[in-house]
Design an enzyme around this catalytic site. Structure first.
Site, short mmCIF file in Angstrom:
data_model
loop_
_atom_site.label_atom_id
_atom_site.label_comp_id
_atom_site.label_asym_id
_atom_site.label_seq_id
_atom_site.Cartn_x
_atom_site.Cartn_y
_atom_site.Cartn_z
N SER A 115 24.98 35.03 0.40
CA SER A 115 25.36 35.52 -0.92
C SER A 115 24.92 36.94 -1.19
O SER A 115 25.29 37.53 -2.20
CB SER A 115 24.76 34.61 -2.00
OG SER A 115 25.55 33.46 -2.17
N GLU A 154 27.20 60.26 38.89
CA GLU A 154 26.67 61.47 38.26
C GLU A 154 27.21 62.76 38.88
O GLU A 154 27.43 63.74 38.16
CB GLU A 154 25.13 61.47 38.35
CG GLU A 154 24.46 60.38 37.55
CD GLU A 154 24.61 60.55 36.04
OE1 GLU A 154 24.90 61.69 35.61
OE2 GLU A 154 24.45 59.57 35.31
#
Length: 941
Positions: free
Chosen positions: A400, A118
């Site tokens: 499908s 950081e």
């Protein structure tokens, strides 16, 4: 005197001339100054003006900066969540999920993990890292403001505690000013302590103490190893994405980056780094339950809200717990409550598998706006707070349900096919030669696109994709929010390598119901900051397709629920105009053998449907590997349809739901079945149907089919012998198996038989077969069913024979068979629910040839499909459900007469269906393994 005068005059003139000369020289000297000096002077002036203006602006910005409140440095305000009526539904409780940690208790390697990733110069700068700031400034100039941040740990503390999270210049200036002031008032260790206690680690864990307890079940941060510290340091950047319980691969990758940074900056040795990297995420984690997060209200929906917030530029998940945000969502709490009751209890559905891995992904949208009205992503509900959201992160193949998206939608959009477009259903192969078969193993000859979609046949779907082209289909899907990296022919049947979620599927289908306009499904309408500013987050609609494509797909998908052969005809939504599609995936033959999967067992089932008001998509399946479980033949495979039916009925109750409006671009035309042309005067009424056409593409040629037959009949010599008709035609209804059995005899050989069926006077061809028996499963109750059989041989057709049978209504059946439900306890002999007989997505099982019944009339409830991705095996060969032997039929004289029969309790025996040929397992080189029907291409809806 005059001479003196002239001398003085001349002298004065000379002096004036000299002055003018000197002045001109001075002017010439000025004009001859170098250009660079002029530029420097001008730039200096401009810079001075900018500095003064910037200083004034900065002073104005700083003047409005909030005061440094010591209490806010620890306790921040959590977000408030509002529903679609702007009523408060919950406030995220940050402080209850916090364990305050003293910096003196934090080991150096834990501090260093956060510093390395950081703010590596944390102990060197004065609150603002100038070196990092100028690097970010260069990136912002080239890529736009906000492209790269330069916030130090001190700045992050200030932002989380005092400022709004948006990326604006004012906020950045205030952030830097307050960071410098904070450094003046607090030591570095005090600031680091504030940071470690403020940041959010997902799953309701706020601060490093709570995170250590949740992820590693340790109460003291001193017990954290290097790899543990690195993993925790990896999370705050994107908490939900780098959450190791949800996304272990991404979490491990970022953890290893943190370890490498610690090694690079000399914070740990190379040996320590290698040892830490060698530990897997699974070995690290020892997740404990946080009492405060159990029973989180609307867990799946709030989890998705968090994900949407995280994708907003400048706002993170941490801001949900610290920035005092007011988040206005799209949630319909009534719909959400009902959906959770349906999915997470057995109050409505008692057929849920008794399997801890069973899961459900459900998404409900507003069809017209794309708003997420309800979302349930976990079958286990409050037992797993902040668990995996299967509504948004499912990797299941779609079965499908993909056919309207990749096959028929693109064909209408690009080729302007009509709903009556004729597609030969015949033996066919993929481009690489791999054979494709329908699940039923039969071919229906020339069939309309409408009927092919409603029956969910494989071969017409693949032909549609092949004809329209892969690039066009890929673009069509991308416009519907499904940006597949690449597609192959196996995708036509659901063999989608990436998998899809119910949120994605609902978004795509909603566009069909919204006139072709796609709106990316969203849960957050707006965000209000503590200072009153608002961000409107409602996405814009985009035109995904033409209005004629959307309407024609919708009109066809209505038949899935309305037609007697529709794969979802068992869904009951009275007086509600609704369209939808079923889907099922399959196991490979090897998986069936390895995991002992019975015939009819499938890994996933789907139903996605919509009205003009709501769109819902439901996935049911299993977490974990392919051995986690299966949905057995019968009620378990109906669960997705049941959830859709229950929720759609509930949310539609009491509101007007108009039918889908036909656009001007679409016209309805009567055409002849089998040819798609205009009917001739000789075309029988039973051979005429209404289809939709894109305006301007209507047929203009008249069919000669029946005209030619009439002329041929007239020209035939009287001596020509007519083809023999069938004899002994009979039909009976068997209550035990809920079937109508039609049988006949034929005096001859080599003929096939065309079987037609209807209930309202109009007959439709349902099968062309060689067997002299036809079985209709789960017939409509309380009506008379008429059948017609014609012998066909060498192009000649016999005279038709008709027979009819009346099926009593449900009440009459219950009175006659009070103990019918007891058959449900016998899995192999149970009465098949009408939607489950035809297996839309299941291939024939290679090891267990099944008895075949004529299945053209059956809605193939496991839609014929599914190529699994190569190497993935997500869909596979799966035989049809084991058919119970044909029950005895009561003979009914039907030669050229309409005979009506009623069911008898004990009909006479009928011959069993001929056994079906063994399954064939095939793979193709389409980067997907074709697994569905008997060769791996069928879905059994």
């Amino acid at each position: 005197m005059s001479q003196e005068y002239r001398s003085r005059t001349e002298k004065r003139q000379a002096e004036e001339k000299n002055k003018r000369g000197n002045k001109k020289k001075a002017e010439n000297t000025t004009l001859k100054q170098p250009l660079w000096k002029k530029i420097v002077i001008a730039f200096s002036i401009i810079l001075a003006v900018l500095v003064i203006a910037g200083g004034v602006t900065a002073v104005a910005m700083i003047r409005d900066a909030p005061a440094l409140d010591p209490e806010q440095l620890v306790f921040s305000q959590a977000a408030q969540i509002y529903d679609d009526r702007d009523e408060l539904i919950t406030q995220l409780q940050a402080t209850e999920n916090r364990v305050m940690v003293d910096i003196n208790e934090v080991p150096d390697h834990v501090k260093n993990a956060f510093i390395a990733v950081e703010d590596v110069r944390f102990y060197d700068h004065f609150g603002v890292d100038m070196r990092r700031m100028f690097g970010a400034l260069a990136a912002n100039v080239s890529s736009g403001f906000g492209a790269e941040g330069a916030s130090t740990i001190t700045q992050q503390v200030v932002k989380n505690a005092f400022l709004s999270p948006d990326k604006q210049i004012t906020r950045k200036v205030q952030e830097q000013y307050l960071a410098v002031r904070l450094e003046q008032q607090y030591s570095k260790d005090q600031i680091l302590e504030m940071y470690l206690n403020l940041i959010y680690f997902n799953n309701g864990a706020y601060g490093i103490g709570q995170a250590a307890q949740y992820y590693f079940d340790v109460s003291n941060v001193e017990e954290l190893a290097i790899e543990d510290a690195a993993l925790l340091a990896a999370i705050p950047r994107r908490p939900s994405y780098y959450d190791p319980t949800n996304n272990p691969e991404a979490a491990e990758s970022r953890r290893n980056l943190v370890i490498s940074l610690m090694e690079e900056h000399g914070l740990i040795s190379s040996d320590e780094a290698a040892e830490a990297r060698a530990v897997t995420i699974e070995e690290q984690l020892n997740v404990s339950e946080l009492a405060e997060t159990e029973g989180q209200v609307y867990d799946s929906f709030i989890s998705h809200v968090q994900s949407e917030i995280e994708n907003i530029d400048g706002i993170t998940s941490s801001d949900l717990y610290s920035a005092g945000l007011q988040i206005y969502t799209t949630l319909d709490t009534s719909a959400q409550d009902y959906a959770e009751d349906v999915i997470q209890t057995r109050d409505y559905i008692d057929s849920y598998p008794d399997n801890e891995h069973f899961q459900v992904g459900f998404t409900l949208l507003d069809t017209q706006t794309g708003e997420i009205k309800a979302m349930v992503g976990n079958h286990h509900g409050g037992e797993v707070a902040r668990g995996w959201n299967y509504a948004t992160r499912s990797e299941a193949q779609p079965g499908s349900t993909i056919k309207p998206v990749l096959d028929y939608g693109p064909a209408i959009e690009n080729l302007q096919w009509s709903t009556g477009h004729i597609i030969p259903d015949e033996p066919h192969s993929y481009s690489d030669g791999t054979e494709i078969r329908n699940y039923s193993r039969n071919y229906m000859g020339n069939i309309s696109m409408r009927e092919a979609l409603v029956r969910s046949l494989n071969i017409p779907a693949v032909k549609a994709l092949q004809e329209v082209g892969l690039d066009e289909a890929q673009e069509f899907a991308a416009n519907l929010g499904m940006p597949f990296e690449e597609i192959h022919e196996a995708y036509a049947l659901g063999g989608v390598a990436e998998g899809v979620s119910s949120k994605e599927m609902a978004g795509a289908y909603a566009a069909f119901g919204n006139g072709g306009e796609f709106i990316d499904p969203f849960a957050v309408r707006k965000i209000v900051f503590p200072d009153g500013r608002e961000i409107d987050l409602r996405p814009e609609a985009s035109e995904a397709m033409s209005d004629y494509t959307a309407y024609m797909i919708t009109d066809m998908l209505k038949g899935v629920l309305d037609e007697s052969y529709g794969t979802a005809r068992d869904i009951s939504l009275p007086n509600l105009p609704v369209a939808g599609k079923t889907g099922t995936t399959n196991f490979t033959a090897d998986e069936r053998q390895q995991y002992n999967i019975p015939s009819g067992g499938v890994p996933d089932t789907w139903f996605t449907g919509y009205t003009s008001r709501y769109t819902a998509s439901v996935w049911t399946g299993f977490s974990g590997g392919r051995d986690a479980g299966y949905l057995s033949e019968g009620p378990e495979r109906r669960i997705a349809k049941q959830i859709f039916e229950l929720v759609m009925n509930e949310v539609s109750d009491g509101i007007e739901t108009p039918d889908f409006e036909q656009p001007e671009s679409v016209v309805r035309v009567d055409v002849e079945k089998g040819t798609g042309k205009l009917p001739s005067p000789q075309t029988p009424q039973s051979e005429i149907t209404e289809e939709l056409f894109v305006r301007g593409t209507e047929p203009d040629s008249v069919s000669q089919e029946f005209i030619e037959e009439e002329e041929e009949d007239e020209e035939e010599d009287e001596e020509t012998e007519t083809l023999t008709s069938v004899s002994g035609l009979s039909a009976s209804y068997n209550q035990e198996n809920d079937q109508i059995i039609v049988t006949w005899s034929y005096d001859g050989s080599g003929a096939s038989f065309e079987v037609s069926h209807g209930t309202g006077g109009s007959l439709n061809t349902v099968a062309t077969q060689g067997e002299m028996q036809y079985i209709l499963n789960a017939p409509e109750k309380g009506t008379t069913h008429e059948f017609q059989v014609i012998a066909v041989e060498n192009g000649e057709r016999s005279d038709p024979n008709n027979v009819s049978v009346t099926v009593p209504d449900e009440e009459a059946i219950e009175e006659e068979e009070p103990e019918e439900e007891e058959t449900d306890e016998e899995p192999q002999e149970e009465e098949q629910p009408e939607e489950e007989q035809p297996q839309e997505e299941q291939p024939q099982e290679e090891e267990q040839p099944q008895e075949e019944q004529p299945q053209e009339e059956q809605p193939q409830d496991q839609e014929e499909e599914n190529g699994a991705p190569e190497g993935g095996g997500n869909n596979g060969d799966n035989g049809p459900p084991e058919e119970t032997p044909a029950p005895p039929a009561e003979e009914n004289n039907g030669n050229n007469n309409n005979a009506e029969t009623t069911p008898e309790p004990q009909p006479e025996p009928q011959p069993e269906p001929e056994p079906a040929p063994p399954a064939e397992e095939n793979s193709n080189d389409q980067s997907a393994e074709s697994n569905g029907d008997e060769n791996g291409n069928g879905e059994e809806d």
